[in-house]
Design a protein around this motif. Sequence first.
Motif, PDB file in Angstrom:
ATOM      1  N   UNK A   1       0.843  -1.203   0.000  1.00 15.01           N
ATOM      2  CA  UNK A   1       0.000   0.000   0.000  1.00 15.01           C
ATOM      3  C   UNK A   1       0.877   1.252   0.000  1.00 15.01           C
ATOM      4  N   UNK A   2       1.938   1.247   0.795  1.00 14.77           N
ATOM      5  CA  UNK A   2       2.845   2.388   0.838  1.00 14.77           C
ATOM      6  C   UNK A   2       3.481   2.616  -0.530  1.00 14.77           C
ATOM      7  N   UNK A   3       3.931   1.551  -1.178  1.00 20.27           N
ATOM      8  CA  UNK A   3       4.520   1.684  -2.514  1.00 20.27           C
ATOM      9  C   UNK A   3       3.506   2.238  -3.506  1.00 20.27           C
ATOM     10  N   UNK A   4       2.278   1.763  -3.427  1.00 17.94           N
ATOM     11  CA  UNK A   4       1.226   2.257  -4.334  1.00 17.94           C
ATOM     12  C   UNK A   4       0.954   3.743  -4.078  1.00 17.94           C
ATOM     13  N   UNK A   5       0.872   4.134  -2.802  1.00 17.48           N
ATOM     14  CA  UNK A   5       0.627   5.537  -2.477  1.00 17.48           C
ATOM     15  C   UNK A   5       1.768   6.403  -2.965  1.00 17.48           C
TER      16      UNK A   5
ATOM     17  N   UNK B   1     -10.207 -10.079   2.221  1.00 16.65           N
ATOM     18  CA  UNK B   1      -9.270 -10.113   3.353  1.00 16.65           C
ATOM     19  C   UNK B   1      -8.797  -8.710   3.716  1.00 16.65           C
ATOM     20  N   UNK B   2      -8.537  -7.895   2.700  1.00 15.19           N
ATOM     21  CA  UNK B   2      -8.107  -6.524   2.943  1.00 15.19           C
ATOM     22  C   UNK B   2      -9.206  -5.751   3.682  1.00 15.19           C
TER      23      UNK B   2
ATOM     24  N   UNK C   1      -6.815  -1.794  -5.855  1.00 16.05           N
ATOM     25  CA  UNK C   1      -5.448  -1.694  -6.395  1.00 16.05           C
ATOM     26  C   UNK C   1      -4.445  -2.351  -5.453  1.00 16.05           C
ATOM     27  N   UNK C   2      -4.582  -2.062  -4.160  1.00 13.08           N
ATOM     28  CA  UNK C   2      -3.675  -2.635  -3.162  1.00 13.08           C
ATOM     29  C   UNK C   2      -3.853  -4.152  -3.119  1.00 13.08           C
ATOM     30  N   UNK C   3      -5.097  -4.604  -3.185  1.00  6.97           N
ATOM     31  CA  UNK C   3      -5.386  -6.036  -3.176  1.00  6.97           C
ATOM     32  C   UNK C   3      -4.697  -6.733  -4.351  1.00  6.97           C
ATOM     33  N   UNK C   4      -4.869  -6.180  -5.534  1.00  7.05           N
ATOM     34  CA  UNK C   4      -4.281  -6.787  -6.733  1.00  7.05           C
ATOM     35  C   UNK C   4      -2.751  -6.762  -6.682  1.00  7.05           C
ATOM     36  N   UNK C   5      -2.181  -5.652  -6.254  1.00  9.83           N
ATOM     37  CA  UNK C   5      -0.719  -5.530  -6.213  1.00  9.83           C
ATOM     38  C   UNK C   5      -0.089  -6.438  -5.159  1.00  9.83           C
ATOM     39  N   UNK C   6      -0.813  -6.683  -4.071  1.00  9.05           N
ATOM     40  CA  UNK C   6      -0.257  -7.495  -2.978  1.00  9.05           C
ATOM     41  C   UNK C   6      -0.605  -8.973  -3.094  1.00  9.05           C
ATOM     42  N   UNK C   7      -1.598  -9.278  -3.930  1.00  8.86           N
ATOM     43  CA  UNK C   7      -2.043 -10.665  -4.023  1.00  8.86           C
ATOM     44  C   UNK C   7      -2.931 -11.087  -2.860  1.00  8.86           C
TER      45      UNK C   7
ATOM     46  N   UNK D   1      -0.137   7.911  -5.598  1.00  8.28           N
ATOM     47  CA  UNK D   1      -0.822   8.820  -4.702  1.00  8.28           C
ATOM     48  C   UNK D   1      -1.968   8.135  -3.983  1.00  8.28           C
ATOM     49  N   UNK D   2      -2.392   8.759  -2.916  1.00  8.76           N
ATOM     50  CA  UNK D   2      -3.518   8.234  -2.136  1.00  8.76           C
ATOM     51  C   UNK D   2      -4.787   8.326  -2.965  1.00  8.76           C
TER      52      UNK D   2
END
Length: 174
Positions: A4-8, A31-32, A20-26, A12-13
């Motif tokens: 999430x930090x990398x995406x932000x 669960x998120x 987006x965070x779900x997809x990027x983190x798997x 940006x927030x």
Amino acid sequence: MVTALQRYRTFGVGGTTLKDVSEASGVPLGNLYYYFKTRSELVMAVLDECERELQELLHRLAPLSPVDWLATYFEWLLQDPEAAARFGCPFGSLALELRALSDPAAQRAADIVEIYFKAVTAQVEALGRPAAVADDLFIAIQGAYAVSRVKGNAAFFRTSVERLRAQTFHGIDR
């Protein structure tokens, strides 16, 4: 949190959704949502991660003399000029965006930047430099991040930080 930090930092927030965070983190979106009911809860958790990163850096630097602390700090600034030009300050850019969005987490982000500012200030003052010099150094570093980001120019960031390093250590035996 790291994803999430990398995406932000990258998008940006305002440009990052929980999906987006779900997809990027798997991590499945459900669960998120279990851990973060709202975007605000995720933002606060990301700010906790920012502060953890900063505290880790400060902990590594703590045993050093002011000269060595600042020398290592400048090395840290210069470790990835391309990222600096692309994303800006790892702490200040997020704080600025949250302030611009009038996000309730903006104060938390500003508090993290204040920790960063006070740490740099303490070391510059320990060199015998006035507080105003410490303020100017911190402002100049943030400016180097901002201008290099606007220009998309890593060389500008590198050159600016190297010049600030030379000014900081001018007249000091290293």
